[in-house]
Every structure is written in structure tokens, then in C-alpha cells.
Design a protein around this motif. Sequence first.
Motif, short mmCIF file in Angstrom:
data_model
loop_
_atom_site.label_atom_id
_atom_site.label_comp_id
_atom_site.label_asym_id
_atom_site.label_seq_id
_atom_site.Cartn_x
_atom_site.Cartn_y
_atom_site.Cartn_z
N ASN A 1 0.83 -1.21 0.00
CA ASN A 1 0.00 0.00 0.00
C ASN A 1 0.86 1.26 0.00
O ASN A 1 0.58 2.24 -0.70
CB ASN A 1 -0.93 -0.01 1.20
CG ASN A 1 -1.99 -1.09 1.09
OD1 ASN A 1 -2.35 -1.49 -0.02
ND2 ASN A 1 -2.49 -1.56 2.22
N ASN A 2 1.93 1.23 0.81
CA ASN A 2 2.82 2.39 0.84
C ASN A 2 3.48 2.62 -0.52
O ASN A 2 3.61 3.76 -0.99
CB ASN A 2 3.89 2.19 1.92
CG ASN A 2 3.30 2.27 3.32
OD1 ASN A 2 2.29 2.95 3.53
ND2 ASN A 2 3.92 1.59 4.28
N ASN A 3 3.91 1.50 -1.14
CA ASN A 3 4.53 1.63 -2.46
C ASN A 3 3.53 2.18 -3.48
O ASN A 3 3.87 3.02 -4.33
CB ASN A 3 5.07 0.28 -2.92
CG ASN A 3 6.24 -0.18 -2.06
OD1 ASN A 3 6.97 0.65 -1.51
ND2 ASN A 3 6.44 -1.49 -1.96
N GLN A 4 2.29 1.69 -3.41
CA GLN A 4 1.26 2.17 -4.34
C GLN A 4 1.00 3.65 -4.13
O GLN A 4 0.87 4.42 -5.09
CB GLN A 4 -0.03 1.36 -4.14
CG GLN A 4 -1.11 1.68 -5.16
CD GLN A 4 -0.70 1.29 -6.57
OE1 GLN A 4 -0.03 0.27 -6.76
NE2 GLN A 4 -1.05 2.10 -7.55
N ASN A 5 0.91 4.05 -2.86
CA ASN A 5 0.68 5.47 -2.58
C ASN A 5 1.85 6.32 -3.08
O ASN A 5 1.67 7.41 -3.63
CB ASN A 5 0.48 5.68 -1.09
CG ASN A 5 -0.82 5.05 -0.60
OD1 ASN A 5 -1.78 4.94 -1.36
ND2 ASN A 5 -0.85 4.65 0.67
N THR A 6 3.06 5.79 -2.88
CA THR A 6 4.24 6.53 -3.35
C THR A 6 4.22 6.65 -4.87
O THR A 6 4.52 7.72 -5.44
CB THR A 6 5.52 5.80 -2.89
OG1 THR A 6 5.51 5.71 -1.46
CG2 THR A 6 6.75 6.55 -3.33
N ASN A 7 3.86 5.56 -5.55
CA ASN A 7 3.78 5.61 -7.02
C ASN A 7 2.73 6.61 -7.48
O ASN A 7 2.92 7.35 -8.46
CB ASN A 7 3.48 4.22 -7.57
CG ASN A 7 4.64 3.26 -7.34
OD1 ASN A 7 5.79 3.69 -7.26
ND2 ASN A 7 4.33 1.96 -7.23
N ASN A 8 1.60 6.62 -6.77
CA ASN A 8 0.54 7.57 -7.14
C ASN A 8 1.02 9.01 -6.97
O ASN A 8 0.76 9.88 -7.81
CB ASN A 8 -0.71 7.31 -6.31
CG ASN A 8 -1.37 5.97 -6.67
OD1 ASN A 8 -1.20 5.48 -7.80
ND2 ASN A 8 -2.11 5.39 -5.73
N ARG A 9 1.70 9.25 -5.85
CA ARG A 9 2.19 10.61 -5.62
C ARG A 9 3.22 11.01 -6.68
O ARG A 9 3.24 12.13 -7.18
CB ARG A 9 2.79 10.70 -4.22
CG ARG A 9 1.74 10.76 -3.10
CD ARG A 9 2.37 11.22 -1.80
NE ARG A 9 3.34 10.27 -1.31
CZ ARG A 9 3.05 9.24 -0.52
NH1 ARG A 9 1.79 9.03 -0.16
NH2 ARG A 9 3.99 8.43 -0.11
N ASN A 10 4.09 10.05 -7.02
CA ASN A 10 5.09 10.35 -8.06
C ASN A 10 4.42 10.63 -9.40
O ASN A 10 4.85 11.52 -10.16
CB ASN A 10 6.06 9.18 -8.19
CG ASN A 10 6.94 9.04 -6.96
OD1 ASN A 10 7.20 10.04 -6.27
ND2 ASN A 10 7.41 7.82 -6.69
#
Length: 226
Positions: free
Chosen positions: A190-199
Motif C-alpha cells: 500500500n505504501n509503495n502504491q501510494n508513493t507511485n501515485n504521488r510520483n
Amino acid sequence: MSQVIGTVLSALGRLGMIGAIMAAFGVGLAGTIYLSLRSPEVEVPDIVSKDRFDGEATLRDSGLNVRIRASRYKADAKPGTILDQSPRAGEVVKVGQTIAVVLSREPKEGEAPAGRDEDADDAANAESSRGGSSDTNKNDNQNRNQRSKNVNRNTVNKNANKNTANQNAGNRNANTNRIANRNANVANRNNNQNTNNRNAVRNIANVNRRAPTPATTPANPAGNRP
């Protein structure tokens, strides 16, 4: 003052006498116990079927005492004959021990002679006077062995239960660790997905900022062609 001193001295004298008596008693008791423990042992002679006086003489020669435990009529035995003894012949006892005997006697009016049942009773009584029969000792040993086996079984069962409890605790810990690892992996994803979305959002914003603004064409109020 002299009366007080006399009273004290009298009391001390009485205490001294009591102490001396107790000390003498203790020494005598200790000596008796010591001699009883140090006394030699002797094998009991066989005096059954002997005359009473011959049997007593035989026992005295061995350092043993005699006591008449009972008397009964027996047709094939002369009066005064020793019919039974306890302890039995061949047993090893302390010197000075008393041997109980059963004597034959004259019949009473209308009395029947003793049979085998009475002989068996005398033998049983003799065994009882010695502290129990061999069968009783065997039963005691069997009971002790059974109790030892039961204790060993209980100990094994307790150890097995402890091992099972430890295994269950280990399984619970392993399951807890697996669940915690799964939750950690899900949280990381989930953290990785959120980071990807922010990027991705940042990239789009950067692209929008860098795109050139199109030039504005001046108006031709006269409608003339260039």
C-alpha cells in the motif's frame, strides 16, 4: 538476706539432683540401645516335638528366652511336648530374644484332639507374631512397585502434556508471525502504491508546468489578407 541465700542454694541443689538423675537415665538408655545394637545374633534352634524342659535348655544354651504362648490337647503328643515355636527354627535373631512356644496338655472332659486346622491357625499366629507372612510382604512389594509405576506414568503424561503445550504455543507464535508478516507486506504494498501515485501526480504537474504557452495571433480589424 541469709534466708534468701539459703533458698537459692536449696533450689540450686534440687536442680542439680534432677540434672544428675536425668543424666544418669540418659546414659543408661544410651547404653541399653548401644548394647542392643551391638548384641550378637544367633540362629533359632528347632525345639518342636521336644519336651518342654529339653526345649528350654536348648534355648538357654543359645542365649534365648522362652515364653509359653498357649497350650492345647493333641492325641499323638505327650503332655508337655512343644507343638509349635515362634520365631521358627533357622531364623536369625538377637541374643536374648524370647521364643514363644505352644505346649501339649492333658485333654479336658469331652475335648476332641486338635486337628490340622488348629495347627494351621497356630502357624498363622506365629507368622503374625513375627510381623507378617511372606505373602503380606509380597503384596506390600507389589503395591510399592505399582505405586512407582503409577508415579512414572503420571510423570511421563505430565511431560507429554508440557511438550504438547509447548508445541501449541510454538504453532500459535508461528501463525502470529505469519499474520504479522502478511500485514507488513500488505502495508508495504500500500505504501509503495501510494508513493507511485504521488510520483505520478508530481510528474503530471511537472509536465504541465514545462509545456510552452501557444502564441496569440494579432487581430486583423480590416479584414485584409496579409
